[in-house]
Scaffold this motif. Structure first.
Motif, short mmCIF file in Angstrom:
data_model
loop_
_atom_site.label_atom_id
_atom_site.label_comp_id
_atom_site.label_asym_id
_atom_site.label_seq_id
_atom_site.Cartn_x
_atom_site.Cartn_y
_atom_site.Cartn_z
N PRO A 7 7.59 -37.70 -17.28
CA PRO A 7 7.09 -35.89 -16.44
C PRO A 7 8.46 -34.84 -16.17
O PRO A 7 9.32 -34.94 -16.88
N ASN A 8 7.31 -33.70 -15.92
CA ASN A 8 7.84 -32.86 -16.50
C ASN A 8 8.99 -33.04 -15.13
O ASN A 8 8.78 -32.61 -14.02
N VAL A 9 10.12 -32.87 -14.61
CA VAL A 9 11.20 -33.20 -13.28
C VAL A 9 11.49 -31.80 -13.13
O VAL A 9 12.65 -31.31 -11.75
N THR A 10 11.94 -29.70 -14.25
CA THR A 10 12.12 -29.60 -13.62
C THR A 10 11.42 -28.88 -12.31
O THR A 10 12.62 -28.21 -11.61
N GLU A 11 10.40 -29.00 -11.81
CA GLU A 11 10.08 -28.17 -10.84
C GLU A 11 10.27 -28.75 -9.65
O GLU A 11 10.58 -28.65 -9.16
N VAL A 12 11.24 -30.30 -10.25
CA VAL A 12 11.85 -30.40 -8.67
C VAL A 12 12.73 -30.28 -8.50
O VAL A 12 13.24 -30.34 -7.68
N HIS A 224 10.34 -42.35 -15.06
CA HIS A 224 10.90 -43.57 -15.83
C HIS A 224 11.97 -44.67 -14.80
O HIS A 224 13.43 -44.14 -15.05
N VAL A 225 12.00 -45.50 -14.83
CA VAL A 225 12.23 -47.21 -14.76
C VAL A 225 12.79 -47.53 -15.70
O VAL A 225 11.53 -48.73 -15.96
N ALA A 267 15.36 -37.38 -10.32
CA ALA A 267 14.08 -35.97 -10.44
C ALA A 267 14.80 -34.53 -10.12
O ALA A 267 14.93 -34.32 -10.26
N ILE A 268 15.95 -34.93 -8.59
CA ILE A 268 16.62 -34.16 -8.23
C ILE A 268 17.89 -32.96 -9.18
O ILE A 268 18.46 -32.37 -9.28
N ARG A 269 17.90 -34.84 -9.40
CA ARG A 269 19.36 -34.17 -10.76
C ARG A 269 19.52 -34.08 -11.87
O ARG A 269 19.58 -33.78 -12.91
N GLY A 270 17.31 -33.91 -11.98
CA GLY A 270 17.30 -33.72 -13.08
C GLY A 270 16.91 -34.22 -14.88
O GLY A 270 16.78 -33.74 -15.84
N ARG A 271 17.32 -36.05 -14.45
CA ARG A 271 16.60 -36.46 -15.39
C ARG A 271 14.92 -36.81 -15.15
O ARG A 271 15.11 -37.18 -14.23
N SER A 272 13.83 -37.22 -15.77
CA SER A 272 13.39 -38.15 -16.08
C SER A 272 13.44 -39.65 -16.03
O SER A 272 11.95 -40.09 -15.75
N VAL A 320 22.16 -47.92 -19.65
CA VAL A 320 20.72 -47.36 -19.47
C VAL A 320 20.69 -46.51 -20.53
O VAL A 320 21.81 -45.60 -20.00
N GLY A 321 19.64 -45.52 -21.59
CA GLY A 321 19.93 -44.82 -22.59
C GLY A 321 19.09 -44.28 -22.04
O GLY A 321 18.37 -44.53 -20.40
N GLU A 322 18.36 -42.86 -22.83
CA GLU A 322 17.11 -42.00 -22.15
C GLU A 322 16.06 -42.74 -22.02
O GLU A 322 15.85 -43.45 -23.34
N ALA A 323 15.18 -42.51 -21.71
CA ALA A 323 13.55 -43.43 -22.10
C ALA A 323 13.03 -42.51 -23.01
O ALA A 323 13.05 -41.02 -23.03
#
Length: 323
Positions: A7-12, A224-225, A267-272, A320-323
């Motif tokens: 997801p594009n979390v930029t808006e969040v 993603h979790v 998402a608030i911290r800018g990560r998907s 955990v690395g980036e999804a």
């Protein structure tokens, strides 16, 4: 099998920054609590603010509603408050010869229940369906509540005279419980400067729309979790169920709450994608009100906060690395 598009979390992230900056025009020094409030709202949950009078609990709720342009209604809970005073009631219309439903203050987008523990258990229960399912049933008819629906309830942890403590079942309905606390000397000085002419909340303008917030709620659910993080969340919850200092561990609803709040924090911290640190940041507000410390442990000055800290300290944190 192809991986889902992240997801594009930029808006969040951007919406969070705008709301926090706007609320801080009226409320000083509560950045952490503002982030937690947005985590709860983005997770479609509800908030219990437990603190002494006069620390801006009501102002926080009003400022959040104004910042997003949401409808806001407040009710002061008292022992004589009836469920119909919150949800509404049917009134006979003599002209039409039929009963008409008059909606109560619960039909809003941000509902503030001030001093909820002063209302009777019957009235407290009137909020359960609304909090769990975002709808109200009166006289056999179900009415949906307008999204994004958020209940912010407050209670005073010091004055217990004439109160009805919330039962565990209703406490579990609140996604988060946290306190605002007293401001520092510098923050209180800044508060006096802001309040000299008028309260800044009276001039607060919307910086977002309710539709944008609903869109952010949908985005957060697609964060993603990783399986390792899911197992980390499960281990935290399961360790509360057989802890020697706890009479009652966390329910599966707590697992879902941790999962959702970790997504929103990421998402608030800018990560998907969610990192274990996102989970650790929200464990206290999500879990502390869902567990019950044994009486003999309370005599040894052990609190829910102590138990959760010890549980976190004993569980290996996954990498955990980036999804």
């Amino acid at each position: 099998m192809s991986q889902p598009t992240p997801p594009n979390v930029t808006e969040v992230t951007e919406l969070s920054k705008r709301i926090i900056s706007n609320v801080e025009l009226a409320i000083v020094g509560k950045r952490k609590q503002l982030v937690l409030s947005l985590v709860a709202w983005f997770s479609s949950g509800h908030i219990l603010l437990e603190d002494v009078p006069g620390v801006a609990k009501t102002m926080l709720a009003r400022a959040l509603a104004k910042s997003v342009g949401c409808k806001f209604k407040r009710i002061q809970c008292t022992p004589d408050l009836l469920p119909s005073d919150i949800s509404g009631t049917s009134i006979f219309n003599q002209k039409s010869g039929e009963f008409e439903f008059r909606k109560g203050p619960l039909f809003t987008q941000l509902f503030l229940a001030d001093e909820i523990n002063r209302a009777t258990p019957r009235t407290q229960a009137a909020l359960l369906e609304a909090m769990a399912e975002s709808r109200v049933t009166v006289d056999g008819t179900t009415y949906p509540l307008e999204p994004p629906f958020l209940v912010v309830a407050t209670q005073n942890p010091v004055d217990h005279e004439g109160t009805f403590p919330l039962p565990e079942a209703q406490l579990d309905r609140f996604l988060m419980r946290f306190s605002l606390g007293y401001p520092s000397l510098e923050e209180e000085l800044r508060m006096l400067e802001l309040l000299q002419v008028q309260h800044p909340i009276d001039t607060l303008k919307p910086v977002a729309t309710a539709q944008q917030l609903v869109a952010c709620q949908n985005t957060v659910r697609r964060v993603h979790v990783d399986r390792l993080v899911r197992e980390y969340i499960l281990q935290i919850v399961h360790d509360t169920r057989d802890h020697e200092d706890l009479a009652l561990g966390a329910s599966p609803r707590a697992t879902i709450a941790l999962f959702r709040c970790a997504q929103a924090m990421a998402a608030i911290r800018g990560r998907s994608f969610v990192q274990p640190d996102d989970v650790k940041r929200i464990v206290g507000p999500v879990m502390n009100h869902r567990i019950i410390v044994r009486p003999e442990s309370r005599l040894r000055k052990i609190t829910a906060e102590n138990v959760m800290e010890s549980i976190l300290g004993e569980i290996a944190v996954p990498t955990v690395g980036e999804a």
